[in-house]
Design a protein around this motif. Structure first.
Motif, mmCIF file in Angstrom:
data_model
loop_
_atom_site.group_PDB
_atom_site.id
_atom_site.type_symbol
_atom_site.label_atom_id
_atom_site.label_comp_id
_atom_site.label_asym_id
_atom_site.label_seq_id
_atom_site.Cartn_x
_atom_site.Cartn_y
_atom_site.Cartn_z
ATOM 1 N N LEU A 11 1.305 -0.814 -0.231
ATOM 2 C CA LEU A 11 0.093 -0.053 0.014
ATOM 3 C C LEU A 11 1.093 1.393 -0.414
ATOM 4 C CD1 LEU A 11 -2.870 1.250 0.799
ATOM 5 C CD2 LEU A 11 -2.789 0.711 2.761
ATOM 6 N N LEU A 12 1.697 1.252 0.595
ATOM 7 C CA LEU A 12 2.909 2.121 0.487
ATOM 8 C C LEU A 12 3.383 2.854 -0.537
ATOM 9 C CD1 LEU A 12 4.518 1.620 3.517
ATOM 10 C CD2 LEU A 12 3.184 3.534 3.739
ATOM 11 N N LEU A 13 4.129 1.523 -1.197
ATOM 12 C CA LEU A 13 4.173 1.963 -3.011
ATOM 13 C C LEU A 13 3.169 2.745 -3.489
ATOM 14 C CD1 LEU A 13 5.928 -1.643 -2.985
ATOM 15 C CD2 LEU A 13 7.457 0.518 -3.064
ATOM 16 N N ARG A 14 2.291 1.940 -3.541
ATOM 17 C CA ARG A 14 0.976 2.678 -4.459
ATOM 18 C C ARG A 14 1.374 4.052 -3.427
ATOM 19 N NH1 ARG A 14 -4.276 -0.895 -2.958
ATOM 20 N NH2 ARG A 14 -4.871 0.786 -4.285
ATOM 21 N N THR A 15 1.009 4.254 -2.718
ATOM 22 C CA THR A 15 1.069 5.764 -2.399
ATOM 23 C C THR A 15 2.325 6.468 -2.852
ATOM 24 O OG1 THR A 15 0.040 4.965 0.143
ATOM 25 C CG2 THR A 15 1.718 6.871 -0.398
ATOM 26 N N SER A 16 3.338 5.559 -2.612
ATOM 27 C CA SER A 16 4.900 6.414 -3.107
ATOM 28 C C SER A 16 4.160 7.143 -4.214
ATOM 29 C CB SER A 16 5.722 5.489 -3.402
ATOM 30 O OG SER A 16 7.101 5.805 -3.842
ATOM 31 N N GLU A 17 3.735 6.093 -5.683
ATOM 32 C CA GLU A 17 3.715 5.861 -7.318
ATOM 33 C C GLU A 17 2.867 7.272 -7.274
ATOM 34 O OE1 GLU A 17 2.316 2.608 -7.963
ATOM 35 O OE2 GLU A 17 4.243 1.580 -8.121
ATOM 36 N N LEU A 18 1.242 7.403 -6.473
ATOM 37 C CA LEU A 18 1.010 8.682 -6.878
ATOM 38 C C LEU A 18 1.551 9.313 -5.629
ATOM 39 C CD1 LEU A 18 -2.322 7.415 -5.274
ATOM 40 C CD2 LEU A 18 -1.827 7.731 -7.645
ATOM 41 N N VAL A 19 1.994 10.493 -5.186
ATOM 42 C CA VAL A 19 2.916 11.124 -4.563
ATOM 43 C C VAL A 19 4.514 11.608 -5.365
ATOM 44 C CG1 VAL A 19 4.238 12.264 -2.741
ATOM 45 C CG2 VAL A 19 2.463 10.732 -2.607
ATOM 46 N N ARG A 20 4.402 10.612 -6.324
ATOM 47 C CA ARG A 20 6.371 10.880 -6.946
ATOM 48 C C ARG A 20 5.527 11.080 -8.840
ATOM 49 N NH1 ARG A 20 9.415 7.409 -8.459
ATOM 50 N NH2 ARG A 20 7.932 5.522 -7.175
ATOM 51 N N ALA A 21 4.207 10.728 -8.704
ATOM 52 C CA ALA A 21 4.008 11.435 -10.210
ATOM 53 C C ALA A 21 4.072 12.434 -10.778
ATOM 54 C CB ALA A 21 2.310 10.549 -10.180
ATOM 55 N N GLY A 22 3.997 13.426 -9.554
ATOM 56 C CA GLY A 22 3.797 14.721 -9.827
ATOM 57 C C GLY A 22 5.170 15.270 -10.078
ATOM 58 N N ALA A 23 6.469 15.151 -9.524
ATOM 59 C CA ALA A 23 7.559 15.083 -9.964
ATOM 60 C C ALA A 23 7.702 15.112 -10.839
ATOM 61 C CB ALA A 23 7.991 14.655 -8.420
ATOM 62 N N ARG A 24 8.965 16.125 -10.991
ATOM 63 C CA ARG A 24 9.915 16.538 -12.133
ATOM 64 C C ARG A 24 11.200 15.343 -11.518
ATOM 65 N NH1 ARG A 24 11.720 22.826 -13.491
ATOM 66 N NH2 ARG A 24 12.853 21.515 -15.166
ATOM 67 N N GLY A 25 11.487 15.269 -12.408
ATOM 68 C CA GLY A 25 12.314 14.718 -12.039
ATOM 69 C C GLY A 25 12.395 12.994 -12.192
ATOM 70 N N ARG A 26 11.182 12.552 -11.911
ATOM 71 C CA ARG A 26 10.615 11.207 -11.956
ATOM 72 C C ARG A 26 10.555 10.384 -12.590
ATOM 73 N NH1 ARG A 26 6.075 7.663 -12.772
ATOM 74 N NH2 ARG A 26 5.288 6.781 -10.684
ATOM 75 N N GLY A 27 11.277 8.638 -12.391
ATOM 76 C CA GLY A 27 11.781 7.882 -12.594
ATOM 77 C C GLY A 27 13.388 7.667 -12.414
ATOM 78 N N LYS A 28 13.824 8.464 -11.527
ATOM 79 C CA LYS A 28 14.962 7.748 -10.797
ATOM 80 C C LYS A 28 14.696 7.023 -10.429
ATOM 81 C CE LYS A 28 17.497 12.676 -11.683
ATOM 82 N NZ LYS A 28 16.447 12.953 -12.202
ATOM 83 N N ASP A 29 14.705 5.081 -10.228
ATOM 84 C CA ASP A 29 14.280 4.296 -9.596
ATOM 85 C C ASP A 29 15.511 3.951 -8.783
ATOM 86 O OD1 ASP A 29 13.799 2.312 -8.210
ATOM 87 O OD2 ASP A 29 12.729 1.166 -9.156
ATOM 88 N N ARG A 30 15.802 4.250 -7.573
ATOM 89 C CA ARG A 30 17.446 3.856 -6.763
ATOM 90 C C ARG A 30 17.141 3.240 -5.611
ATOM 91 N NH1 ARG A 30 21.312 8.198 -7.893
ATOM 92 N NH2 ARG A 30 20.907 8.622 -10.756
ATOM 93 N N ARG A 31 15.548 2.083 -5.709
ATOM 94 C CA ARG A 31 15.872 1.548 -4.882
ATOM 95 C C ARG A 31 15.809 0.483 -4.180
ATOM 96 N NH1 ARG A 31 9.678 -2.576 -4.892
ATOM 97 N NH2 ARG A 31 10.342 -2.482 -2.043
ATOM 98 N N GLY A 32 17.186 0.375 -2.890
ATOM 99 C CA GLY A 32 17.974 -1.122 -2.785
ATOM 100 C C GLY A 32 18.980 -0.551 -2.883
ATOM 101 N N ALA A 33 19.555 0.299 -3.846
ATOM 102 C CA ALA A 33 20.809 1.120 -4.586
ATOM 103 C C ALA A 33 21.564 1.157 -3.743
ATOM 104 C CB ALA A 33 20.503 2.388 -5.609
ATOM 105 N N ASP A 34 22.680 0.380 -3.978
ATOM 106 C CA ASP A 34 24.174 1.065 -3.131
ATOM 107 C C ASP A 34 25.110 2.222 -4.112
ATOM 108 O OD1 ASP A 34 26.669 0.668 -1.575
ATOM 109 O OD2 ASP A 34 26.982 -0.964 -2.184
#
Length: 276
Positions: free
Chosen positions: A166-189
């Motif tokens: 559910l929090l992932l779905r929340t994140s997608e909605l919140v980040r949808a309007g942000a410029r630069g969206r698409g930088k997926d660094r989830r779990g990145a080292d």
């Protein structure tokens, strides 16, 4: 029912109402964060009889910086005063003490989830998920009020997976309007990464390792920060306006300046430099 998205003071540690559970229940190893080894269930030698820390004012200088960036999110007082009805682990039988120490980390995880769910309900882009978020919040609250035996047997990992979806779905909605969206660094080292001035607006930094990363003047507006490891990361003059799922322990573990811009949900750490 009462508004559970308001100022959640019950999700902040209140040491005066706790029996020093974090200083006993949790283990730690000698490292840059802790000066000594300690086993789970073993009282820290700095814990006084009144459950207060004997070196609280000089924890960093004494080699216990890990203690300064820990927050139970209110689980300590919940377990002490609600789950065990104000019964001190020192005064009771050993089996009760062991059960308190087993239950404490479970409730701590549930309280962390309550913190995220409460914040999610305040984010305007997540309004379409409002009913689902409220139901999950209420279900998680109910779990925290269960009896010790039930809490000890709870599959908290399974519940966490439900909440995380559910929090992932929340994140997608919140980040949808942000410029630069698409930088997926989830779990990145990104340990020690040179990200000075980086455009990370709307980035997904969930679980990213940013230990000692250079984030000076980075743009982290509307970034998802859940679980990101910011230990010793340099946030000098960085802009975290609107960054969400950012907790006080994460900020406390980082370095920053007077020019660092933070969301209203966290306070500026007292140990940060005043340089601009």
């Amino acid at each position: 029912m009462p508004d559970q998205t308001a100022d959640r003071t019950d999700l902040r540690g209140d040491c005066a109402r706790c029996f020093g559970l974090c200083c006993v229940a949790l283990p730690f190893a000698a490292s840059a964060d802790f000066a000594i080894d300690k086993q789970a269930g073993e009282p820290c030698p700095n814990l006084r009889e009144d459950h207060r820390c004997g070196i609280h004012a000089r924890l960093r200088d004494a080699g216990f910086s890990g203690c300064t960036v820990y927050d139970c999110f209110g689980a300590g007082q919940k377990v002490s005063q609600v789950t065990f009805g104000g019964q001190d682990w020192r005064a009771g039988p050993p089996e009760r003490a062991r059960r308190m120490f087993d239950v404490f980390p479970v409730v701590r995880q549930l309280h962390e989830l309550l913190l995220y769910l409460s914040e999610a309900l305040t984010l305007p882009p997540a309004r379409p998920l409002g009913d689902d978020l409220r139901r999950m919040l209420e279900a998680t609250e109910e779990l925290t009020r269960r009896a010790p035996q039930q809490l000890a047997e709870l599959d908290v990992a399974a519940h966490r997976r439900e909440v995380d979806e559910l929090l992932l779905r929340t994140s997608e909605l919140v980040r949808a309007g942000a410029r630069g969206r698409g930088k997926d660094r989830r779990g990145a080292d990104l340990m020690g990464a040179r990200l000075k001035g980086a455009d990370l607006r709307g980035a997904n930094l969930r679980g990213a390792c940013l230990i000692a990363a250079d984030l000076t003047r980075a743009d982290l507006r509307a970034a998802d920060m859940i679980g990101a490891d910011l230990r010793d990361a340099d946030l000098g003059d960085a802009d975290l306006t609107g960054a969400f799922f950012l907790t006080q322990p994460q900020v406390d573990a980082a370095r920053g300046t007077a020019g660092t811009r933070l969301p209203d949900s966290v306070a500026r750490p007292g140990h940060w430099t005043a340089q601009v």
